[in-house]
Design a protein around this motif. Sequence first.
Motif, PDB file in Angstrom:
ATOM      1  N   TYR A  49       4.661  19.033   2.826  1.00  0.00           N
ATOM      2  CA  TYR A  49       5.484  17.830   2.917  1.00  0.00           C
ATOM      3  C   TYR A  49       6.880  18.232   3.364  1.00  0.00           C
ATOM      4  O   TYR A  49       7.342  19.347   3.106  1.00  0.00           O
ATOM      5  CB  TYR A  49       5.630  17.166   1.552  1.00  0.00           C
ATOM      6  N   ARG A  50       7.587  17.266   3.970  1.00  0.00           N
ATOM      7  CA  ARG A  50       9.016  17.432   4.091  1.00  0.00           C
ATOM      8  C   ARG A  50       9.703  16.322   3.312  1.00  0.00           C
ATOM      9  O   ARG A  50       9.186  15.181   3.239  1.00  0.00           O
ATOM     10  CB  ARG A  50       9.499  17.485   5.539  1.00  0.00           C
ATOM     11  N   GLN A  51      10.827  16.670   2.691  1.00  0.00           N
ATOM     12  CA  GLN A  51      11.556  15.740   1.849  1.00  0.00           C
ATOM     13  C   GLN A  51      12.935  15.517   2.438  1.00  0.00           C
ATOM     14  O   GLN A  51      13.704  16.464   2.620  1.00  0.00           O
ATOM     15  CB  GLN A  51      11.694  16.299   0.428  1.00  0.00           C
ATOM     16  N   ASP A  52      13.257  14.268   2.731  1.00  0.00           N
ATOM     17  CA  ASP A  52      14.553  13.908   3.289  1.00  0.00           C
ATOM     18  C   ASP A  52      15.154  12.778   2.478  1.00  0.00           C
ATOM     19  O   ASP A  52      14.425  11.870   2.045  1.00  0.00           O
ATOM     20  CB  ASP A  52      14.409  13.472   4.748  1.00  0.00           C
ATOM     21  N   PRO A  53      16.466  12.792   2.261  1.00  0.00           N
ATOM     22  CA  PRO A  53      17.113  11.726   1.470  1.00  0.00           C
ATOM     23  C   PRO A  53      16.805  10.347   2.034  1.00  0.00           C
ATOM     24  O   PRO A  53      16.916  10.104   3.236  1.00  0.00           O
ATOM     25  CB  PRO A  53      18.602  12.064   1.613  1.00  0.00           C
ATOM     26  N   GLY A  54      16.414   9.457   1.136  1.00  0.00           N
ATOM     27  CA  GLY A  54      16.120   8.090   1.541  1.00  0.00           C
ATOM     28  C   GLY A  54      14.754   7.879   2.160  1.00  0.00           C
ATOM     29  O   GLY A  54      14.358   6.740   2.399  1.00  0.00           O
ATOM     30  N   LEU A  55      14.039   8.966   2.408  1.00  0.00           N
ATOM     31  CA  LEU A  55      12.701   8.859   3.008  1.00  0.00           C
ATOM     32  C   LEU A  55      11.607   9.359   2.082  1.00  0.00           C
ATOM     33  O   LEU A  55      10.422   9.209   2.389  1.00  0.00           O
ATOM     34  CB  LEU A  55      12.644   9.637   4.320  1.00  0.00           C
ATOM     35  N   GLY A  56      11.968   9.965   0.984  1.00  0.00           N
ATOM     36  CA  GLY A  56      10.973  10.505   0.068  1.00  0.00           C
ATOM     37  C   GLY A  56      10.258  11.700   0.663  1.00  0.00           C
ATOM     38  O   GLY A  56      10.824  12.444   1.460  1.00  0.00           O
ATOM     39  N   LEU A  57       9.007  11.880   0.280  1.00  0.00           N
ATOM     40  CA  LEU A  57       8.180  12.961   0.807  1.00  0.00           C
ATOM     41  C   LEU A  57       7.234  12.398   1.846  1.00  0.00           C
ATOM     42  O   LEU A  57       6.600  11.368   1.627  1.00  0.00           O
ATOM     43  CB  LEU A  57       7.349  13.612  -0.305  1.00  0.00           C
ATOM     44  N   ARG A  58       7.135  13.105   2.939  1.00  0.00           N
ATOM     45  CA  ARG A  58       6.201  12.715   3.999  1.00  0.00           C
ATOM     46  C   ARG A  58       5.264  13.878   4.306  1.00  0.00           C
ATOM     47  O   ARG A  58       5.711  15.011   4.453  1.00  0.00           O
ATOM     48  CB  ARG A  58       6.974  12.289   5.252  1.00  0.00           C
ATOM     49  N   LEU A  59       3.986  13.551   4.422  1.00  0.00           N
ATOM     50  CA  LEU A  59       2.968  14.578   4.604  1.00  0.00           C
ATOM     51  C   LEU A  59       2.935  15.052   6.056  1.00  0.00           C
ATOM     52  O   LEU A  59       2.805  14.251   6.985  1.00  0.00           O
ATOM     53  CB  LEU A  59       1.603  14.018   4.206  1.00  0.00           C
TER      54      LEU A  59
END
Lengths: 115, 114
Positions: free
Chosen positions: A35-45
């Motif tokens: 996953y990548r985690q970015d502020p305001g976007l949560g975790l994305r697979l």
Amino acid sequence: DVKVTQSSRYLVKRTGEKVFLECVQDMDHENMFWYRQDPGLGLRLIYFSYDVKMKEKGDIPEGYSVSREKKERFSLILESASTNQTSMYLCASSGTSGGPYNEQFFGPGTRLTVL
Amino acid sequence: AQSVTQLDSQVPVFEEAPVELRCNYSSSVSVYLFWYVQYPNQGLQLLLKYLSGSTLVESINGFEAEFNKSQTSFHLRKPSVHISDTAEYFCAVTVIQGAQKLVFGQGTRLTINP
């Protein structure tokens, strides 16, 4: 206790470099995830794997590839790093024997900065 | 496709006050629901989950969440928060496909003020 380790906590790379992020789990889990985690976007697979040498694209695979040559290790590869890939990268693993749902266990994350 | 919306990006509260972190989901099929917590400089840990049965689920540190199918919500509550609850909280739903992928919300940063 399940342990998921990631090779680096912090990483700084330059645009265009090839980057390898390594993840190792010690519980003989079949499934592994990036996953990548970015502020305001949560975790994305980005990608996941349900067996050795098997991989499937997640929601944001563009610019990434993965490798799973051994059951315990799942690598994320940035073929040519770009500044928009600056992010926190989290690895997770889960088994297949826990009934209706098998908990995902997460590593501590790698904070990648691309300059 | 499933999606999760966490309505508040940041929630500041005073110590010992109650708190509610809101989570709504959309799905055309039945789902499993989760709350994960991320303490500063750590990875995510499962806080609690709803799979079936009682719609009210509890964690070992005093949090609870209630699955409301009609409102497609899974809000997280705690009657009295502690400084140590400062963290980012993520709501997630499963997608039952192969490796049981999770779809996460945007996260809510809970800040506890003394």
